[in-house]
Design a protein around this motif. Structure first.
Motif, PDB file in Angstrom:
ATOM      1  N   VAL A   1      30.458  42.398  45.761  1.00 50.04           N
ATOM      2  CA  VAL A   1      31.326  41.364  45.568  1.00 50.04           C
ATOM      3  C   VAL A   1      32.031  40.956  46.465  1.00 50.04           C
ATOM      4  O   VAL A   1      32.427  40.087  47.157  1.00 50.04           O
ATOM      5  CB  VAL A   1      32.309  41.832  44.079  1.00 50.04           C
ATOM      6  CG1 VAL A   1      33.507  40.916  43.886  1.00 50.04           C
ATOM      7  CG2 VAL A   1      31.443  41.814  42.858  1.00 50.04           C
TER       8      VAL A   1
ATOM      9  N   GLU B   1      32.354  35.356  31.670  1.00 51.24           N
ATOM     10  CA  GLU B   1      31.812  36.258  32.776  1.00 51.24           C
ATOM     11  C   GLU B   1      31.906  35.434  33.916  1.00 51.24           C
ATOM     12  O   GLU B   1      31.997  36.220  35.029  1.00 51.24           O
ATOM     13  CB  GLU B   1      30.205  36.665  32.274  1.00 51.24           C
ATOM     14  CG  GLU B   1      29.434  35.385  32.603  1.00 51.24           C
ATOM     15  CD  GLU B   1      29.402  34.328  31.286  1.00 51.24           C
ATOM     16  OE1 GLU B   1      28.799  33.193  31.205  1.00 51.24           O
ATOM     17  OE2 GLU B   1      30.103  34.690  30.334  1.00 51.24           O
TER      18      GLU B   1
ATOM     19  N   ALA C   1      34.210  36.834  37.411  1.00 50.86           N
ATOM     20  CA  ALA C   1      33.505  36.967  38.925  1.00 50.86           C
ATOM     21  C   ALA C   1      34.639  36.086  39.740  1.00 50.86           C
ATOM     22  O   ALA C   1      34.906  36.428  40.784  1.00 50.86           O
ATOM     23  CB  ALA C   1      32.213  36.175  38.777  1.00 50.86           C
TER      24      ALA C   1
ATOM     25  N   GLU D   1      36.704  37.524  42.979  1.00 50.72           N
ATOM     26  CA  GLU D   1      36.887  37.071  44.344  1.00 50.72           C
ATOM     27  C   GLU D   1      38.432  36.647  44.630  1.00 50.72           C
ATOM     28  O   GLU D   1      38.813  37.090  45.776  1.00 50.72           O
ATOM     29  CB  GLU D   1      36.057  35.775  44.294  1.00 50.72           C
ATOM     30  CG  GLU D   1      34.615  35.966  44.226  1.00 50.72           C
ATOM     31  CD  GLU D   1      33.864  34.757  44.134  1.00 50.72           C
ATOM     32  OE1 GLU D   1      34.419  33.566  44.419  1.00 50.72           O
ATOM     33  OE2 GLU D   1      32.648  34.731  44.309  1.00 50.72           O
TER      34      GLU D   1
END
Length: 147
Positions: A21, A74, A78, A82
């Protein structure tokens, strides 16, 4: 050490740690910086890189709102991951009191007295606040003080 060098160094550390990530987010940030450098044919300084990173955070926050509204938790998570990575490269956020003080100083320094002077105040304030506060919120506070 410039902000771009910090990004590159952190990218190497993320590769070693196999943090997908963080690595992906840093690569995305470096790609955005590189794209602007190619388009303008000049190397970006830290202030310009901060502007790019701030824009990326804003885009991701907007995406989080849209994903949450659509029930896509979901994807929202994410995007939030970030945002967390990008914000680690931004300077510490200003408090409301610090922003108010900076606005008052900018208004007095530019001798602003009406909404016609909004551009002068924003011009004086932007370098001090860039990447450390939401410019939309700062703009609203300036408008409230100049009315």
């Amino acid at each position: 050490m410039t902000l771009t060098e910090q990004l590159k160094g952190q990218m190497k550390q993320a590769m070693i740690a196999k943090d997908k990530v963080r690595l992906g987010t840093i690569r995305m940030a470096l790609a955005a910086v590189k794209q602007i450098e190619v388009d303008t044919r000049e190397t970006l300084d830290d202030t310009q890189v901060l502007a790019v990173l701030t824009k990326m955070v804003k885009q991701r926050r907007d995406a989080i709102e849209q994903y949450t509204a659509a029930g896509r938790d979901e994807l929202a998570q994410a995007e939030a991951a970030e945002v967390e990575v990008i914000e680690s490269f931004l300077p510490k956020a200003l408090t409301e009191a610090e922003i108010a003080t900076l606005i008052d100083d900018a208004i007095s320094a530019t001798a602003a007295s009406s909404m016609a002077d909004m551009g002068k105040v924003m011009g004086a304030l932007k370098p001090k606040v860039q990447g450390r506060a939401d410019m939309g919120a700062v703009s609203a506070q300036i408008k409230a003080k100049l009315q």
